[in-house]
Design a protein around this motif. Structure first.
Motif, PDB file in Angstrom:
ATOM      1  N   ASP A  68       0.424  -1.266  -0.263  1.00  0.00           N
ATOM      2  CA  ASP A  68       0.031  -0.337   0.162  1.00  0.00           C
ATOM      3  C   ASP A  68       0.687   1.101  -0.421  1.00  0.00           C
ATOM      4  N   LEU A  69       2.204   1.178   0.801  1.00  0.00           N
ATOM      5  CA  LEU A  69       2.760   2.798   0.881  1.00  0.00           C
ATOM      6  C   LEU A  69       3.115   3.441  -0.320  1.00  0.00           C
ATOM      7  N   PRO A  70       3.052   3.212  -1.662  1.00  0.00           N
ATOM      8  CA  PRO A  70       3.225   3.762  -2.848  1.00  0.00           C
ATOM      9  C   PRO A  70       2.269   4.176  -3.044  1.00  0.00           C
ATOM     10  N   ASP A  71       1.158   3.963  -3.118  1.00  0.00           N
ATOM     11  CA  ASP A  71      -0.287   4.621  -3.606  1.00  0.00           C
ATOM     12  C   ASP A  71      -0.827   5.576  -2.522  1.00  0.00           C
ATOM     13  N   ALA A  72      -0.111   4.930  -1.111  1.00  0.00           N
ATOM     14  CA  ALA A  72      -0.154   5.846  -0.079  1.00  0.00           C
ATOM     15  C   ALA A  72      -0.424   7.235  -0.220  1.00  0.00           C
ATOM     16  N   LEU A  73       1.589   7.715  -0.938  1.00  0.00           N
ATOM     17  CA  LEU A  73       2.630   7.986  -0.761  1.00  0.00           C
ATOM     18  C   LEU A  73       2.231   8.845  -2.074  1.00  0.00           C
ATOM     19  N   ARG A  74       1.652   8.506  -3.283  1.00  0.00           N
ATOM     20  CA  ARG A  74       0.937   9.818  -4.378  1.00  0.00           C
ATOM     21  C   ARG A  74      -0.313   9.799  -4.226  1.00  0.00           C
ATOM     22  N   THR A  75      -0.760   9.348  -3.053  1.00  0.00           N
ATOM     23  CA  THR A  75      -2.958  10.257  -3.136  1.00  0.00           C
ATOM     24  C   THR A  75      -2.314  10.982  -1.570  1.00  0.00           C
ATOM     25  N   GLU A  76      -0.938  11.427  -0.938  1.00  0.00           N
ATOM     26  CA  GLU A  76      -1.567  11.890   0.135  1.00  0.00           C
ATOM     27  C   GLU A  76      -2.276  11.145   1.285  1.00  0.00           C
ATOM     28  N   CYS A  77      -1.911   9.922   1.105  1.00  0.00           N
ATOM     29  CA  CYS A  77      -3.012   8.874   2.126  1.00  0.00           C
ATOM     30  C   CYS A  77      -4.093   8.891   1.665  1.00  0.00           C
ATOM     31  N   ALA A  78      -5.152   8.644   0.319  1.00  0.00           N
ATOM     32  CA  ALA A  78      -7.004   9.440   0.432  1.00  0.00           C
ATOM     33  C   ALA A  78      -7.000   8.097   1.263  1.00  0.00           C
ATOM     34  N   LYS A  79      -6.732   6.612   0.309  1.00  0.00           N
ATOM     35  CA  LYS A  79      -7.478   5.452   0.926  1.00  0.00           C
ATOM     36  C   LYS A  79      -7.010   4.808   2.595  1.00  0.00           C
TER      37      LYS A  79
END
Length: 130
Positions: A68-79
């Motif tokens: 989950d880390l790459p997506d959380a980083l890209r989205t400012e933890c949106a999910k």
């Protein structure tokens, strides 16, 4: 008869939309993890860091974090759930202050061009959920 089908159809649509909305969040399975205990335990913390840096084996928690880390980083933890946002802020701040070399390695791996650095710093400084 048509009216009843319409109502049943609307309820099914609402249920489907609710299920999709719920799936827009990461799993909350580890939301209640004792982060303080991990941060105090060098062995546990080293294991998680090695996992996310792909330098060692991963526990189920570490594997999920690494995924989950790459997506959380890209989205400012949106999910992220609210609990996950608190945990990420706390763990990130801890690493920055107490394990700067590990933080640098993690940053170099997941944001080598520093394209998410500003937005992630804003996320970290946001104390709305703390």
């Amino acid at each position: 008869m048509g009216y009843k089908h319409l109502i049943v159809g609307l309820w099914c649509l609402l249920a489907l939309e609710f299920a999709v909305a719920l799936s827009d969040k990461y799993s909350s399975r580890y939301d209640n993890i004792d982060l303080d205990a991990i941060l105090r335990n060098n062995r546990a913390l080293n294991g998680i860091i090695k996992c996310i840096l792909e330098k060692g084996p991963c526990s189920p928690e570490g594997r999920e974090l690494k995924t989950d880390l790459p997506d959380a980083l890209r989205t400012e933890c949106a999910k992220c759930t609210d609990a996950q946002k608190r945990l990420i802020r706390k763990a990130s701040r801890y690493l920055m202050e107490n394990r700067a070399n590990d933080w640098k390695e993690i940053t170099n791996k997941y944001d080598p061009d520093r394209q998410f650095s500003d937005s992630f710093q804003r996320f970290l400084k946001s104390d709305a959920l703390l």
